[in-house]
Design an enzyme around this catalytic site. Sequence first.
Site, PDB file in Angstrom:
ATOM      1  N   SER A  74       0.836  -1.198   0.000  1.00  0.00           N
ATOM      2  CA  SER A  74       0.000   0.000   0.000  1.00  0.00           C
ATOM      3  C   SER A  74       0.877   1.257   0.000  1.00  0.00           C
ATOM      4  O   SER A  74       1.734   1.400  -0.877  1.00  0.00           O
ATOM      5  CB  SER A  74      -0.966  -0.034   1.189  1.00  0.00           C
ATOM      6  OG  SER A  74      -1.971   0.932   1.047  1.00  0.00           O
ATOM      7  N   MET A  75       0.725   2.162   0.972  1.00  0.00           N
ATOM      8  CA  MET A  75       1.611   3.332   1.023  1.00  0.00           C
ATOM      9  C   MET A  75       3.058   2.909   1.238  1.00  0.00           C
ATOM     10  O   MET A  75       3.985   3.611   0.828  1.00  0.00           O
ATOM     11  CB  MET A  75       1.195   4.295   2.128  1.00  0.00           C
ATOM     12  CG  MET A  75       2.066   5.555   2.171  1.00  0.00           C
ATOM     13  SD  MET A  75       1.769   6.610   3.606  1.00  0.00           S
ATOM     14  CE  MET A  75       2.575   5.668   4.911  1.00  0.00           C
ATOM     15  N   ASP A  91      -9.889  -5.009  -4.416  1.00  0.00           N
ATOM     16  CA  ASP A  91      -9.213  -4.191  -3.406  1.00  0.00           C
ATOM     17  C   ASP A  91     -10.133  -3.018  -3.104  1.00  0.00           C
ATOM     18  O   ASP A  91     -10.435  -2.215  -3.985  1.00  0.00           O
ATOM     19  CB  ASP A  91      -7.868  -3.708  -3.947  1.00  0.00           C
ATOM     20  CG  ASP A  91      -7.019  -2.990  -2.906  1.00  0.00           C
ATOM     21  OD1 ASP A  91      -7.594  -2.364  -1.996  1.00  0.00           O
ATOM     22  OD2 ASP A  91      -5.780  -3.023  -3.020  1.00  0.00           O
ATOM     23  N   HIS A 125      -7.136  -6.029   0.108  1.00  0.00           N
ATOM     24  CA  HIS A 125      -6.033  -5.075   0.132  1.00  0.00           C
ATOM     25  C   HIS A 125      -4.836  -5.543   0.955  1.00  0.00           C
ATOM     26  O   HIS A 125      -3.691  -5.493   0.496  1.00  0.00           O
ATOM     27  CB  HIS A 125      -6.522  -3.721   0.658  1.00  0.00           C
ATOM     28  CG  HIS A 125      -5.455  -2.675   0.664  1.00  0.00           C
ATOM     29  ND1 HIS A 125      -4.844  -2.235  -0.485  1.00  0.00           N
ATOM     30  CD2 HIS A 125      -4.871  -1.988   1.699  1.00  0.00           C
ATOM     31  CE1 HIS A 125      -3.928  -1.321  -0.186  1.00  0.00           C
ATOM     32  NE2 HIS A 125      -3.928  -1.162   1.133  1.00  0.00           N
TER      33      HIS A 125
END
Length: 256
Positions: free
Chosen positions: A94-95, A195, A225
């Site tokens: 993710s980030m 997601d 996710h």
Amino acid sequence: MHVTPGAESFSYTGSGNVGVLLCHGFTGTPASMVPWGERLASEGFTVRCPRLPGHGTNWRELNRTRWQDWYDCVRSAALELFDECADVFAFGQSMGGTLTLRLGQEFGDRIAGLTLVNPSVTTLRKEVALLPLLSRLVPSVAGLGGDIAKQGAAELSYPRVPLRAAASLAQLWKHVQADLGSLTQPVLLFHSLVDHVVEPMNSGLIVERISSTDITHVMLRNSFHVATLDHDAPRIFTDSIAFVTRVQQSRVEAPA
């Protein structure tokens, strides 16, 4: 600031010359990376997974930080690994994937390879453009953590999304997206077909714009996710280890 039990940074010292930096996601914690880190450590790799500033405490603390703080944290961990290991890889979810991409952009082939799980560099949500204004009026909104298909699996993350921090994440996306073409390292990218946090088109955009000639793009059909805690986690772990082994061998065999 009190750190939530289970949200702490973790590290393993390996027996070889390979180091792996793990980067967790926005509002999440290193807990989402623990199974991956343990699997990497079992292969003899040195592993570092820092807790990003503002994470693992409370969402108000995250609102006091910015993307530069998160990046400085993973950058410092990368510099430590450069001193300890001949070959350093950066893995992110993710980030964490966004920060991993930024590391690759700054350090070039000092980062031997990148593994990305549902990375983010943009969003289709139009309200994100309003974040600089909204964040002055509304401190947080309901969180998006725990997007996992596997029954009984849980993510240690904030129940709220702090909007000032989210606005800073959007700034990070712009910087990373603008410089995707500078990335030439081998890349292993996993994206979930379903997601509910990061649109899968992010992965397609990354594959399209980076300059790497060694790209492996894997679709995850059974995970949402937070795939490192989901049904496809074993494949992520196994494939990433094979990726490290292959890339490291090619670096050893490459002429000086």
